[in-house]
Write a protein that holds these residues in place. Structure first.
Motif, PDB file in Angstrom:
ATOM      1  N   ARG A  66       0.761  -1.129  -0.035  1.00 49.27           N
ATOM      2  CA  ARG A  66       0.208   0.044   0.061  1.00 49.27           C
ATOM      3  C   ARG A  66       0.741   1.259   0.014  1.00 49.27           C
ATOM      4  O   ARG A  66       0.478   2.136  -0.749  1.00 49.27           O
ATOM      5  CB  ARG A  66      -0.920  -0.183   1.324  1.00 49.27           C
ATOM      6  N   PHE A  67       2.171   1.361   0.576  1.00 46.54           N
ATOM      7  CA  PHE A  67       2.785   2.401   0.598  1.00 46.54           C
ATOM      8  C   PHE A  67       4.103   2.103  -0.233  1.00 46.54           C
ATOM      9  O   PHE A  67       4.803   1.033  -0.389  1.00 46.54           O
ATOM     10  CB  PHE A  67       3.230   2.612   2.277  1.00 46.54           C
ATOM     11  N   THR A  68       4.516   3.283  -0.596  1.00 47.92           N
ATOM     12  CA  THR A  68       5.833   3.248  -1.237  1.00 47.92           C
ATOM     13  C   THR A  68       6.849   4.161  -0.961  1.00 47.92           C
ATOM     14  O   THR A  68       6.491   5.568  -0.703  1.00 47.92           O
ATOM     15  CB  THR A  68       5.470   3.353  -2.831  1.00 47.92           C
ATOM     16  N   ILE A  69       8.109   3.865  -0.615  1.00 52.41           N
ATOM     17  CA  ILE A  69       8.984   4.711  -0.128  1.00 52.41           C
ATOM     18  C   ILE A  69       9.843   4.891  -1.314  1.00 52.41           C
ATOM     19  O   ILE A  69      10.267   4.058  -1.971  1.00 52.41           O
ATOM     20  CB  ILE A  69       9.950   4.447   1.253  1.00 52.41           C
ATOM     21  N   TYR A  79      10.384  10.461   0.069  1.00 51.01           N
ATOM     22  CA  TYR A  79       8.896  10.401  -0.078  1.00 51.01           C
ATOM     23  C   TYR A  79       8.200   9.200   0.622  1.00 51.01           C
ATOM     24  O   TYR A  79       8.795   8.086   0.657  1.00 51.01           O
ATOM     25  CB  TYR A  79       8.501  10.728  -1.389  1.00 51.01           C
ATOM     26  N   LEU A  80       7.112   9.182   0.878  1.00 46.87           N
ATOM     27  CA  LEU A  80       6.258   8.052   1.285  1.00 46.87           C
ATOM     28  C   LEU A  80       4.971   8.236   0.532  1.00 46.87           C
ATOM     29  O   LEU A  80       4.055   9.040   1.032  1.00 46.87           O
ATOM     30  CB  LEU A  80       6.192   7.901   2.938  1.00 46.87           C
ATOM     31  N   GLN A  81       4.591   7.602  -0.538  1.00 47.46           N
ATOM     32  CA  GLN A  81       3.391   7.235  -1.242  1.00 47.46           C
ATOM     33  C   GLN A  81       2.266   6.440  -0.265  1.00 47.46           C
ATOM     34  O   GLN A  81       2.838   5.319  -0.400  1.00 47.46           O
ATOM     35  CB  GLN A  81       3.469   7.009  -2.602  1.00 47.46           C
ATOM     36  N   MET A  82       1.230   7.035   0.088  1.00 49.50           N
ATOM     37  CA  MET A  82       0.384   6.012   0.779  1.00 49.50           C
ATOM     38  C   MET A  82      -0.869   5.906   0.142  1.00 49.50           C
ATOM     39  O   MET A  82      -1.415   7.019  -0.163  1.00 49.50           O
ATOM     40  CB  MET A  82       0.065   6.596   2.226  1.00 49.50           C
ATOM     41  N   ASN A  83      -1.071   5.027  -0.355  1.00 49.10           N
ATOM     42  CA  ASN A  83      -2.391   4.409  -0.990  1.00 49.10           C
ATOM     43  C   ASN A  83      -3.334   3.360  -0.107  1.00 49.10           C
ATOM     44  O   ASN A  83      -2.935   3.140   0.874  1.00 49.10           O
ATOM     45  CB  ASN A  83      -1.969   3.818  -2.272  1.00 49.10           C
ATOM     46  N   SER A  84      -4.562   3.465  -0.448  1.00 49.10           N
ATOM     47  CA  SER A  84      -5.391   2.380   0.296  1.00 49.10           C
ATOM     48  C   SER A  84      -5.454   2.672   1.680  1.00 49.10           C
ATOM     49  O   SER A  84      -5.360   1.863   2.460  1.00 49.10           O
ATOM     50  CB  SER A  84      -5.159   1.148  -0.070  1.00 49.10           C
ATOM     51  N   LEU A  85      -5.550   3.930   2.076  1.00 47.77           N
ATOM     52  CA  LEU A  85      -5.423   4.198   3.566  1.00 47.77           C
ATOM     53  C   LEU A  85      -6.576   3.845   4.263  1.00 47.77           C
ATOM     54  O   LEU A  85      -7.445   3.726   3.844  1.00 47.77           O
ATOM     55  CB  LEU A  85      -5.322   5.660   3.654  1.00 47.77           C
TER      56      LEU A  85
END
Length: 124
Positions: A66-69, A79-85
């Motif tokens: 769900r997250f991508t650093i 960065y920290l891309q946070m999806n489907s929170l």
């Protein structure tokens, strides 16, 4: 090194946010970087870490998929891309820098520098 985190906010469950952490100085690429979070009443927990060049990443099981650093060493930013929170992702998120030579590190005590934190609130 000084770290400044930004990008937090209020988002509905299922939504996305991207956190940024800008670092001062000219040696950013010599630090492995990490993100941690602390929910109210809970201890600070590891979220993700990225190696010096950005070629390797490691995630907590709770955010994997769900997250991508990521990092841009030319911009001294991680960065920290946070999806489907999810509501359980609600926390203050901190970026951290590690000047050591081993990787990955998941304990907060192993990091040398910390940003001020940015609040992420996920509503259900």
């Amino acid at each position: 090194v000084q770290l400044q985190a930004s990008g937090g906010g209020l988002v509905q469950a299922g939504g996305s946010l991207r956190l940024s952490c800008a670092a001062s100085g000219r040696t950013f690429s010599s630090y492995a970087m990490g993100w941690f979070r602390q929910a109210p009443g809970k201890e600070r927990e590891f979220v993700a870490t990225i190696s010096w060049s950005g070629g390797s990443t490691y995630y907590a099981d709770s955010v994997k998929g769900r997250f991508t650093i990521s990092r841009d060493n030319a911009k001294n930013t991680v960065y920290l891309q946070m999806n489907s929170l999810k509501p359980e992702d609600t926390a203050v998120y901190y970026c951290a820098a590690d000047r050591g030579r081993s990787w990955p590190k998941v304990l907060s005590d192993e990091y040398d520098y910390w940003g001020q934190g940015t609040l992420v609130t996920v509503s259900s």
